[in-house]
Design a protein around this motif. Structure first.
Motif, PDB file in Angstrom:
ATOM      1  N   THR A 154      -2.278   0.641  -4.262  1.00  0.00           N
ATOM      2  CA  THR A 154      -1.295  -0.432  -4.160  1.00  0.00           C
ATOM      3  C   THR A 154      -0.313  -0.322  -5.318  1.00  0.00           C
ATOM      4  O   THR A 154      -0.714  -0.210  -6.481  1.00  0.00           O
ATOM      5  CB  THR A 154      -1.983  -1.813  -4.196  1.00  0.00           C
ATOM      6  OG1 THR A 154      -2.922  -1.886  -3.114  1.00  0.00           O
ATOM      7  CG2 THR A 154      -0.968  -2.940  -4.066  1.00  0.00           C
TER       8      THR A 154
ATOM      9  N   VAL B 139      -7.725   2.722  -1.540  1.00  0.00           N
ATOM     10  CA  VAL B 139      -6.423   2.158  -1.161  1.00  0.00           C
ATOM     11  C   VAL B 139      -5.569   2.011  -2.421  1.00  0.00           C
ATOM     12  O   VAL B 139      -5.965   1.339  -3.369  1.00  0.00           O
ATOM     13  CB  VAL B 139      -6.586   0.782  -0.467  1.00  0.00           C
ATOM     14  CG1 VAL B 139      -5.232   0.175  -0.158  1.00  0.00           C
ATOM     15  CG2 VAL B 139      -7.425   0.919   0.797  1.00  0.00           C
TER      16      VAL B 139
ATOM     17  N   THR C 178      -5.735   1.651  -7.597  1.00  0.00           N
ATOM     18  CA  THR C 178      -6.470   2.184  -6.453  1.00  0.00           C
ATOM     19  C   THR C 178      -7.844   1.541  -6.413  1.00  0.00           C
ATOM     20  O   THR C 178      -8.594   1.612  -7.390  1.00  0.00           O
ATOM     21  CB  THR C 178      -6.592   3.713  -6.530  1.00  0.00           C
ATOM     22  OG1 THR C 178      -5.281   4.281  -6.587  1.00  0.00           O
ATOM     23  CG2 THR C 178      -7.320   4.267  -5.319  1.00  0.00           C
TER      24      THR C 178
ATOM     25  N   GLN D 123       0.844  -1.184   0.000  1.00  0.00           N
ATOM     26  CA  GLN D 123       0.000   0.000   0.000  1.00  0.00           C
ATOM     27  C   GLN D 123       0.883   1.238   0.000  1.00  0.00           C
ATOM     28  O   GLN D 123       1.915   1.291   0.674  1.00  0.00           O
ATOM     29  CB  GLN D 123      -0.903   0.016   1.228  1.00  0.00           C
ATOM     30  CG  GLN D 123      -1.959  -1.036   1.199  1.00  0.00           C
ATOM     31  CD  GLN D 123      -2.820  -1.014   2.463  1.00  0.00           C
ATOM     32  OE1 GLN D 123      -2.680  -0.149   3.319  1.00  0.00           O
ATOM     33  NE2 GLN D 123      -3.714  -1.979   2.570  1.00  0.00           N
TER      34      GLN D 123
END
Length: 167
Positions: free
Chosen positions: A111, A109, A105, A19
């Motif tokens: 990544t 979140v 995303t 992340q």
């Protein structure tokens, strides 16, 4: 080590994944580039990304790490935005290791994923370099340049390589 990471959690699945921000940061790109060059004894490296701005930032750092890896004077072929299959095709034609970076995303979140490939196109795993890269980073032994003459170069994809083979 400045800004350490959980290497066991991040250096996995053929490279690195985590992340952003949080588990992974742009410095990891530098570390991966330098460690990949030293681990695979690479004099050339092909690098591409998915076009996401975060991927591009990580790619730039990976390229900087690769050209500053000990005495290897690595010649980095920065291919810009490419699909992974195109990177592998171009790198495979020259038997050059490669790195492909993506950012996704989902539900807020973000990544980042860095996929590292051998000169034969195989994704790195525990037996062909990934464990060695993880150990170098975990032990804060990321390769640094030995002198200015040992620094490599980054070449944009539109240039020809010295032997006339385009990447």
């Amino acid at each position: 080590m400045l800004n350490p990471i959980d290497t066991a959690a991040v250096i996995r699945d053929g490279g690195a994944v985590g992340q952003y921000p949080g588990q992974i940061h742009e410095g990891v790109g530098w570390w991966l580039g330098a460690c990949l060059v030293v681990t695979l004894h690479a004099s050339h490296l092909a690098v591409a990304h998915d076009g996401h701005p975060v991927s591009a930032a990580f790619t730039d750092r990976l390229c900087q790490g690769a050209i500053n890896a000990q005495h290897y004077a690595c010649h980095v072929h920065h291919l810009g935005q490419q699909h992974e299959r195109d990177l592998l095709s171009k790198a495979g034609a020259r038997q050059t290791p490669g790195a492909w970076l993506t950012t996704e995303t989902t539900d807020g979140v973000t990544t980042v994923r860095v996929r590292l490939h051998t000169s034969h196109g195989a994704l790195l795993d525990e037996t062909n370099g990934l464990a060695a890269i993880r150990n170098l980073i975990a032990q804060d032994r990321v390769p640094i340049p030995v002198n200015s003459q040992a620094k490599g170069v980054i070449e944009a994809s539109h240039h020809e390589m010295t032997d006339g083979v385009r990447l």
